[in-house]
Design a protein around this motif. Structure first.
Motif, PDB file in Angstrom:
ATOM      1  N   LYS A   1       7.351  39.280  43.186  1.00 15.50           N
ATOM      2  CA  LYS A   1       5.661  40.213  43.667  1.00 15.50           C
ATOM      3  C   LYS A   1       6.147  41.285  44.499  1.00 15.50           C
ATOM      4  O   LYS A   1       5.455  41.910  44.769  1.00 15.50           O
ATOM      5  CB  LYS A   1       4.619  39.291  43.079  1.00 15.50           C
ATOM      6  N   ASN A   2       6.165  40.324  45.955  1.00 15.98           N
ATOM      7  CA  ASN A   2       6.150  41.073  46.866  1.00 15.98           C
ATOM      8  C   ASN A   2       7.139  42.356  47.068  1.00 15.98           C
ATOM      9  O   ASN A   2       6.971  43.310  48.057  1.00 15.98           O
ATOM     10  CB  ASN A   2       6.012  40.429  48.158  1.00 15.98           C
ATOM     11  N   LEU A   3       8.384  41.934  46.450  1.00 15.22           N
ATOM     12  CA  LEU A   3       9.078  43.341  46.392  1.00 15.22           C
ATOM     13  C   LEU A   3       8.835  44.181  45.312  1.00 15.22           C
ATOM     14  O   LEU A   3       9.741  45.221  45.283  1.00 15.22           O
ATOM     15  CB  LEU A   3      10.902  42.479  45.921  1.00 15.22           C
ATOM     16  N   HIS A   4       7.554  44.050  44.039  1.00 17.36           N
ATOM     17  CA  HIS A   4       7.970  44.439  43.078  1.00 17.36           C
ATOM     18  C   HIS A   4       7.618  46.307  43.545  1.00 17.36           C
ATOM     19  O   HIS A   4       8.323  46.409  42.934  1.00 17.36           O
ATOM     20  CB  HIS A   4       6.625  44.051  42.605  1.00 17.36           C
ATOM     21  N   GLY A   5       6.871  46.585  44.915  1.00 17.42           N
ATOM     22  CA  GLY A   5       6.534  48.108  44.642  1.00 17.42           C
ATOM     23  C   GLY A   5       7.323  48.563  45.278  1.00 17.42           C
ATOM     24  O   GLY A   5       8.250  49.765  44.790  1.00 17.42           O
ATOM     25  N   ARG A   6       8.155  48.324  46.524  1.00 15.83           N
ATOM     26  CA  ARG A   6       9.818  48.875  46.886  1.00 15.83           C
ATOM     27  C   ARG A   6      10.422  48.762  45.210  1.00 15.83           C
ATOM     28  O   ARG A   6      11.721  50.015  45.201  1.00 15.83           O
ATOM     29  CB  ARG A   6      10.244  48.372  48.271  1.00 15.83           C
ATOM     30  N   ALA A   7      11.069  47.712  44.546  1.00 12.21           N
ATOM     31  CA  ALA A   7      11.991  47.499  43.639  1.00 12.21           C
ATOM     32  C   ALA A   7      11.188  48.939  43.168  1.00 12.21           C
ATOM     33  O   ALA A   7      12.442  49.997  42.360  1.00 12.21           O
ATOM     34  CB  ALA A   7      12.130  46.583  42.914  1.00 12.21           C
ATOM     35  N   TRP A   8      10.634  49.142  42.352  1.00  8.46           N
ATOM     36  CA  TRP A   8      10.442  50.193  41.164  1.00  8.46           C
ATOM     37  C   TRP A   8      10.030  51.480  42.090  1.00  8.46           C
ATOM     38  O   TRP A   8      11.061  52.568  41.188  1.00  8.46           O
ATOM     39  CB  TRP A   8       8.560  50.270  41.119  1.00  8.46           C
ATOM     40  N   LYS A   9       9.987  51.790  43.050  1.00 12.28           N
ATOM     41  CA  LYS A   9      10.368  53.013  44.248  1.00 12.28           C
ATOM     42  C   LYS A   9      11.726  53.058  44.061  1.00 12.28           C
ATOM     43  O   LYS A   9      11.954  54.484  44.797  1.00 12.28           O
ATOM     44  CB  LYS A   9      10.160  53.629  45.263  1.00 12.28           C
ATOM     45  N   GLN A  10      12.681  52.415  44.767  1.00 12.12           N
ATOM     46  CA  GLN A  10      14.570  52.683  44.302  1.00 12.12           C
ATOM     47  C   GLN A  10      14.742  52.213  42.767  1.00 12.12           C
ATOM     48  O   GLN A  10      16.123  52.631  42.724  1.00 12.12           O
ATOM     49  CB  GLN A  10      14.107  51.689  45.585  1.00 12.12           C
ATOM     50  N   LEU A  11      14.085  52.189  42.175  1.00 10.58           N
ATOM     51  CA  LEU A  11      14.706  52.167  40.930  1.00 10.58           C
ATOM     52  C   LEU A  11      15.211  53.555  39.995  1.00 10.58           C
ATOM     53  O   LEU A  11      14.806  54.617  39.998  1.00 10.58           O
ATOM     54  CB  LEU A  11      13.608  52.484  39.602  1.00 10.58           C
ATOM     55  N   GLY A  12      16.364  53.137  39.879  1.00 10.14           N
ATOM     56  CA  GLY A  12      17.755  55.520  39.401  1.00 10.14           C
ATOM     57  C   GLY A  12      17.521  55.483  40.353  1.00 10.14           C
ATOM     58  O   GLY A  12      18.998  56.230  40.616  1.00 10.14           O
ATOM     59  N   SER A  13      17.447  54.376  42.694  1.00  9.46           N
ATOM     60  CA  SER A  13      18.630  55.509  43.870  1.00  9.46           C
ATOM     61  C   SER A  13      20.367  54.106  43.735  1.00  9.46           C
ATOM     62  O   SER A  13      20.220  53.406  42.586  1.00  9.46           O
ATOM     63  CB  SER A  13      17.656  54.650  44.335  1.00  9.46           C
ATOM     64  N   SER A  14      20.577  55.689  44.320  1.00  7.05           N
ATOM     65  CA  SER A  14      22.102  54.216  44.642  1.00  7.05           C
ATOM     66  C   SER A  14      22.793  54.133  45.640  1.00  7.05           C
ATOM     67  O   SER A  14      23.490  53.108  45.181  1.00  7.05           O
ATOM     68  CB  SER A  14      23.221  55.607  44.053  1.00  7.05           C
ATOM     69  N   GLY A  15      21.697  53.494  46.487  1.00  9.63           N
ATOM     70  CA  GLY A  15      22.386  53.482  48.045  1.00  9.63           C
ATOM     71  C   GLY A  15      23.142  53.804  49.121  1.00  9.63           C
ATOM     72  O   GLY A  15      23.385  54.723  48.401  1.00  9.63           O
ATOM     73  N   SER A  16      24.162  53.573  49.502  1.00 16.43           N
ATOM     74  CA  SER A  16      25.027  54.065  50.433  1.00 16.43           C
ATOM     75  C   SER A  16      26.446  53.124  50.344  1.00 16.43           C
ATOM     76  O   SER A  16      26.849  52.502  49.035  1.00 16.43           O
ATOM     77  CB  SER A  16      24.880  54.202  51.644  1.00 16.43           C
ATOM     78  N   GLY A  17      26.796  53.292  51.518  1.00 15.14           N
ATOM     79  CA  GLY A  17      28.869  52.945  51.127  1.00 15.14           C
ATOM     80  C   GLY A  17      29.324  52.833  49.903  1.00 15.14           C
ATOM     81  O   GLY A  17      29.929  54.609  49.870  1.00 15.14           O
ATOM     82  N   ASN A  18      29.963  52.059  48.892  1.00 17.57           N
ATOM     83  CA  ASN A  18      30.642  52.693  48.268  1.00 17.57           C
ATOM     84  C   ASN A  18      30.701  53.122  46.958  1.00 17.57           C
ATOM     85  O   ASN A  18      31.123  53.140  46.162  1.00 17.57           O
ATOM     86  CB  ASN A  18      31.869  51.444  48.095  1.00 17.57           C
ATOM     87  N   HIS A  19      29.201  52.990  46.759  1.00 14.49           N
ATOM     88  CA  HIS A  19      28.067  53.431  45.401  1.00 14.49           C
ATOM     89  C   HIS A  19      28.671  54.767  44.916  1.00 14.49           C
ATOM     90  O   HIS A  19      28.274  56.043  46.033  1.00 14.49           O
ATOM     91  CB  HIS A  19      26.828  52.662  45.512  1.00 14.49           C
TER      92      HIS A  19
END
Length: 484
Positions: A209-227
């Protein structure tokens, strides 16, 4: 430039507590960062001090980070390893470092272990080695899955002449730039809509529940490293009844990323609980498990599957955006997790199969095994080889740690390699240069009994994190937490 020298009083001045961490930090930095300026070295130390948990997977800085994380009081019973471990098969042993072999031998001695295998792209990880496969009875190991839960591949095959990648290069380049966000912590200002965000799991578990807001804003993002997200050429030599695509040459869109901050938080939260419940010997400490009949095990399983669904949704958002811009629906989409745990059957017994950096390869199961930014990737069909616990490699596998790659590979060498293969790189860095990886063809040869190759992907326009490499960037040698 003289060798780096750091004094204890300098560490205490920036907030390091009195204790063993002082001498450990001094030794680690003076040994591994001796050619860095003191300013850069102190900046690295400040970064680790500010967020030590984010460096627990760093091949070098984890030694400092683990000293900065508060130790939880031991609650559970001490657990001993078996004297002899369950038998496991190794594929391409001549190409696998001893560190990964040692980690697999340790995992095989867990009391809950049933079967295992080590893939030809294997290298040392955190807990279970990357490329490690472990079947357990009534138990799930958070770090048997890894931090980037649901890290996966997704390939869309379009009936478009791939010559367009040259003829309309600027168009395809723009689409990669606009389809996703790269970089640790990257978030969209406008959240995407997807049914995964309506999952009841978000409301049933306080952590989620506490992670929901951030997860929504990161939906469709790809990150870093080998991504990455990249366009390339798909070659299908002949029609395969399982793949179902006619022989020919197509335009392909390939992506690699996982569950971002959501997966990382789930992994760290439940690993902490597992370690409290079961105190394992030092070398096996990160293999602590949760019982599938325990409340915590049930909650982890729910959270892990949500993270997997979320990772899948991230890929679908990206692919659907680009398909819309292309004005075409893909003739086929192939995808698979390679950091996950599955309920499967092993010799008539219900087991949990952990694949950490390994591709599911059950009979006729399709998957994608990428190479590097210039090397071919492969569409594969599993043979259902029990000796490999129905698994295969998840990529070429790292040959160099990120730190070593950044120290030994030049920008000119990377530029020449890209030109040689006709690849346009958007972002990316020396830590992801092709030279940092094993030869994908050698890896595929080592697992010809595990999968059939039914198609090939040749990268042409590659988009990765464009953040300029800094001395304190996480090496994340095992690539588990590339997204966060």
């Amino acid at each position: 430039m003289g060798k780096l020298k750091i004094e204890g009083k300098e560490l205490r001045a920036i907030g390091y507590p009195q204790g063993p961490v002082i001498s450990i930090a001094m030794n680690v930095m003076e040994k591994n960062y001796k050619h860095h300026t003191k300013e850069d070295a102190m900046e690295i130390l400040k970064q680790v001090l500010a967020a030590p948990v984010e460096y627990m997977d760093d091949a070098v800085l984890a030694l400092i980070a683990e000293q900065l994380i508060p130790k939880e009081p031991a609650e559970g019973a001490e657990v001993s390893l078996n004297q002899t471990g369950v038998r496991f098969n190794v594929f391409g042993a001549e190409h696998i470092e001893q560190g990964a072999m040692h980690q697999m031998y340790t995992a095989a001695k867990l009391p809950v272990a049933v079967a295992g295998a080590l893939m030809p792209d294997a290298h040392s990880g955190y807990g279970l080695p990357i490329g490690g496969v472990l079947a357990t009875e009534n138990a799930v190991i958070p770090y048997g899955v890894g931090v980037d839960i649901g890290c996966r591949m997704c390939l869309s095959i379009f009936d478009i002449d791939p010559k367009e990648l040259v003829q309309k290069e600027s168009f395809y380049t723009r689409e990669l730039h606009e389809a996703t966000l790269f970089g640790s912590g990257a978030q969209f200002k406008q959240a995407e809509n997807h049914e995964v965000m309506d999952s009841v799991a978000f409301s049933e578990l306080p952590l989620l529940k506490n992670l929901h807001g951030r997860a929504w804003k990161q939906l469709g993002s790809s990150g870093s490293g080998n991504h990455f997200v990249e366009f390339g050429i798909v070659e299908i030599p002949e029609k395969d009844e399982v793949l179902g695509v006619e022989a020919g040459t197509y335009l392909g869109l390939l992506s690699h990323s996982g569950s971002r901050a959501l997966g990382a938080n789930i992994a760290n939260h439940f690993t902490k609980i597992a370690k409290q419940k079961r105190r394992l010997p030092g070398e096996a400490n990160n293999l602590a498990w949760l019982g599938m009949d325990e409340q915590e095990g049930i909650e982890y399983w729910m959270a892990m599957n949500l993270a997997g669904d979320y990772a899948s949704a991230c890929h679908h958002v990206i692919h659907d955006k680009i398909a819309k811009q292309l004005g075409r629906k893909p003739v086929k989409r192939v995808e698979n997790h390679h950091n996950f745990a599955w309920k499967e059957q092993w010799e008539g017994k219900d087991v949990i199969v952990h694949r950490k950096g390994a591709t599911p390869a059950g009979k006729n199961v399709l998957g994608i095994i990428p190479g590097s930014m210039t090397a071919d990737g492969f569409i594969v069909k599993g043979k259902g080889e029990m000796a490999a616990v129905n698994s295969a490699a998840h990529g070429a596998g790292r040959l160099m740690s990120r730190t070593r790659a950044m120290q030994s590979i030049t920008h000119n060498a990377l530029k020449e390699e890209l030109a040689k293969h006709g690849v346009k790189l958007l972002g990316g860095g020396l830590d992801e240069a092709p030279f940092a990886y094993k030869d994908i063809h050698t890896v595929m040869k080592s697992q010809q009994n595990l999968v059939d190759i039914v198609g090939k992907f040749i990268p042409k326009i590659v988009k990765m994190d464009g953040t300029a490499p800094k001395p304190w960037m996480k090496s994340k040698k095992d690539a588990e937490v590339s997204g966060e």
